[in-house]
Design a protein around this motif. Sequence first.
Motif, PDB file in Angstrom:
ATOM      1  N   ASP A 154       0.813  -1.207   0.000  1.00 36.00           N
ATOM      2  CA  ASP A 154       0.000   0.000   0.000  1.00 36.00           C
ATOM      3  C   ASP A 154       0.851   1.265   0.000  1.00 36.00           C
ATOM      4  O   ASP A 154       0.425   2.310   0.494  1.00 36.00           O
ATOM      5  N   LEU A 155       2.066   1.190  -0.537  1.00 38.55           N
ATOM      6  CA  LEU A 155       2.885   2.386  -0.646  1.00 38.55           C
ATOM      7  C   LEU A 155       2.102   3.460  -1.395  1.00 38.55           C
ATOM      8  O   LEU A 155       1.548   3.213  -2.460  1.00 38.55           O
ATOM      9  N   ALA A 195      17.032   2.481 -10.876  1.00 39.84           N
ATOM     10  CA  ALA A 195      16.756   1.078 -10.537  1.00 39.84           C
ATOM     11  C   ALA A 195      15.545   0.976  -9.619  1.00 39.84           C
ATOM     12  O   ALA A 195      14.677   0.115  -9.803  1.00 39.84           O
ATOM     13  N   ALA A 196      15.479   1.867  -8.637  1.00 39.46           N
ATOM     14  CA  ALA A 196      14.356   1.845  -7.699  1.00 39.46           C
ATOM     15  C   ALA A 196      13.039   2.109  -8.409  1.00 39.46           C
ATOM     16  O   ALA A 196      12.038   1.422  -8.174  1.00 39.46           O
ATOM     17  N   LEU A 197      13.026   3.101  -9.288  1.00 40.99           N
ATOM     18  CA  LEU A 197      11.788   3.428  -9.995  1.00 40.99           C
ATOM     19  C   LEU A 197      11.346   2.292 -10.917  1.00 40.99           C
ATOM     20  O   LEU A 197      10.145   2.041 -11.083  1.00 40.99           O
ATOM     21  N   SER A 198      12.330   1.599 -11.514  1.00 37.33           N
ATOM     22  CA  SER A 198      11.965   0.470 -12.387  1.00 37.33           C
ATOM     23  C   SER A 198      11.311  -0.646 -11.581  1.00 37.33           C
ATOM     24  O   SER A 198      10.363  -1.292 -12.048  1.00 37.33           O
ATOM     25  N   LEU A 199      11.787  -0.877 -10.357  1.00 39.65           N
ATOM     26  CA  LEU A 199      11.184  -1.907  -9.500  1.00 39.65           C
ATOM     27  C   LEU A 199       9.835  -1.449  -8.970  1.00 39.65           C
ATOM     28  O   LEU A 199       8.894  -2.251  -8.870  1.00 39.65           O
ATOM     29  N   GLY A 225      19.853  -7.005 -11.956  1.00 43.09           N
ATOM     30  CA  GLY A 225      20.770  -5.905 -11.687  1.00 43.09           C
ATOM     31  C   GLY A 225      20.128  -4.808 -10.849  1.00 43.09           C
ATOM     32  O   GLY A 225      20.760  -4.250  -9.948  1.00 43.09           O
ATOM     33  N   ALA A 226      18.852  -4.481 -11.131  1.00 36.60           N
ATOM     34  CA  ALA A 226      18.162  -3.435 -10.378  1.00 36.60           C
ATOM     35  C   ALA A 226      17.966  -3.836  -8.920  1.00 36.60           C
ATOM     36  O   ALA A 226      18.162  -3.020  -8.007  1.00 36.60           O
ATOM     37  N   VAL A 227      17.600  -5.092  -8.681  1.00 33.82           N
ATOM     38  CA  VAL A 227      17.423  -5.558  -7.302  1.00 33.82           C
ATOM     39  C   VAL A 227      18.757  -5.513  -6.552  1.00 33.82           C
ATOM     40  O   VAL A 227      18.822  -5.056  -5.398  1.00 33.82           O
ATOM     41  N   LEU A 228      19.834  -5.965  -7.194  1.00 28.24           N
ATOM     42  CA  LEU A 228      21.135  -5.968  -6.532  1.00 28.24           C
ATOM     43  C   LEU A 228      21.639  -4.553  -6.268  1.00 28.24           C
ATOM     44  O   LEU A 228      22.224  -4.278  -5.209  1.00 28.24           O
ATOM     45  N   LEU A 229      21.429  -3.641  -7.219  1.00 22.96           N
ATOM     46  CA  LEU A 229      21.849  -2.258  -7.014  1.00 22.96           C
ATOM     47  C   LEU A 229      21.079  -1.631  -5.857  1.00 22.96           C
ATOM     48  O   LEU A 229      21.667  -0.954  -5.000  1.00 22.96           O
ATOM     49  N   GLU A 282      15.023   1.331  -0.595  1.00 23.62           N
ATOM     50  CA  GLU A 282      14.367   0.552   0.454  1.00 23.62           C
ATOM     51  C   GLU A 282      12.889   0.336   0.125  1.00 23.62           C
ATOM     52  O   GLU A 282      12.350  -0.770   0.303  1.00 23.62           O
ATOM     53  N   LEU A 283      12.233   1.382  -0.366  1.00 24.38           N
ATOM     54  CA  LEU A 283      10.825   1.249  -0.757  1.00 24.38           C
ATOM     55  C   LEU A 283      10.680   0.263  -1.919  1.00 24.38           C
ATOM     56  O   LEU A 283       9.745  -0.541  -1.949  1.00 24.38           O
ATOM     57  N   ALA A 284      11.611   0.320  -2.871  1.00 23.65           N
ATOM     58  CA  ALA A 284      11.538  -0.564  -4.037  1.00 23.65           C
ATOM     59  C   ALA A 284      11.702  -2.028  -3.641  1.00 23.65           C
ATOM     60  O   ALA A 284      10.971  -2.897  -4.130  1.00 23.65           O
ATOM     61  N   LEU A 285      12.641  -2.310  -2.747  1.00 20.98           N
ATOM     62  CA  LEU A 285      12.831  -3.687  -2.301  1.00 20.98           C
ATOM     63  C   LEU A 285      11.609  -4.195  -1.557  1.00 20.98           C
ATOM     64  O   LEU A 285      11.176  -5.339  -1.735  1.00 20.98           O
ATOM     65  N   SER A 286      11.046  -3.343  -0.720  1.00 26.44           N
ATOM     66  CA  SER A 286       9.832  -3.705   0.011  1.00 26.44           C
ATOM     67  C   SER A 286       8.681  -3.971  -0.948  1.00 26.44           C
ATOM     68  O   SER A 286       7.900  -4.919  -0.769  1.00 26.44           O
ATOM     69  N   HIS A 287       8.587  -3.157  -1.995  1.00 24.03           N
ATOM     70  CA  HIS A 287       7.500  -3.293  -2.970  1.00 24.03           C
ATOM     71  C   HIS A 287       7.638  -4.554  -3.817  1.00 24.03           C
ATOM     72  O   HIS A 287       6.648  -5.256  -4.086  1.00 24.03           O
TER      73      HIS A 287
END
Length: 229
Positions: free
Chosen positions: A7-8, A61-65, A123-127, A184-189
């Motif tokens: 619910d971000l 990377a975060a925005l792509s995730l 790559g995006a997740v690792l970055l 951090e938000l991207a990984l959580s999402h």
Amino acid sequence: MRAPAPDLSPTEIASAAGHALNNVLAYLYAASSYLDDGDVDAARARTAIEDACHGARSLSAALSLLGMTRDNVADVPAFGHVIDATTLDRALEAIGETLAVAGGAPDFERGAYATTLDGDTIGAVLLCGATALRRSAGVSCVLRLGLTTVPAAEPGASRLAIRLWATLPSGEAPPRRTSHGPCELALSHVAPILPTLDAALFQDGDGAIELAIDLRIQADMSETAGAPR
């Protein structure tokens, strides 16, 4: 990485992205000042530009995730991508940092594997993982990498685990700081979405981040691409 938060809100994402972009701009303005005609400091300008580029790559990377949803990955063919040593190296290079390698994945030296998760997303997740670890542990921490492949019960199947963790230069565990930046938000999402792509994301109690990816031998690709998971 905080607990999965489907619910971000757009406001939360925009605030984190805006703050990260302001940091990138600050580095660029600093680089510009170091290149002032009256007092050129090329070395400091180069460092500031490198920091700006790294921040921009992390934000991208975060925005792509953050743009991933269960709906827009539902039609990705099962095991329709290929991962080999070159693909894996490229994904690790996306981190843009020197990693202390604590273990390798020798199976990749002998050939390629089929995955559902594509190399760019890996790559995006690792970055994002490396960025989150450094923000938590501090700029002086040493980022470490471990790679393992474990056979699965199904013939021709295995799982690749890519583990990132941080230590202090002394080798001791660093302090952990909470942060709600874009990575951090991207990984959580993305964590609850990855199982749809035959992958998983974990964070241990010590802060280590692990991306697990299901593999199939490449010969199975023609048989499994498009098959139900």
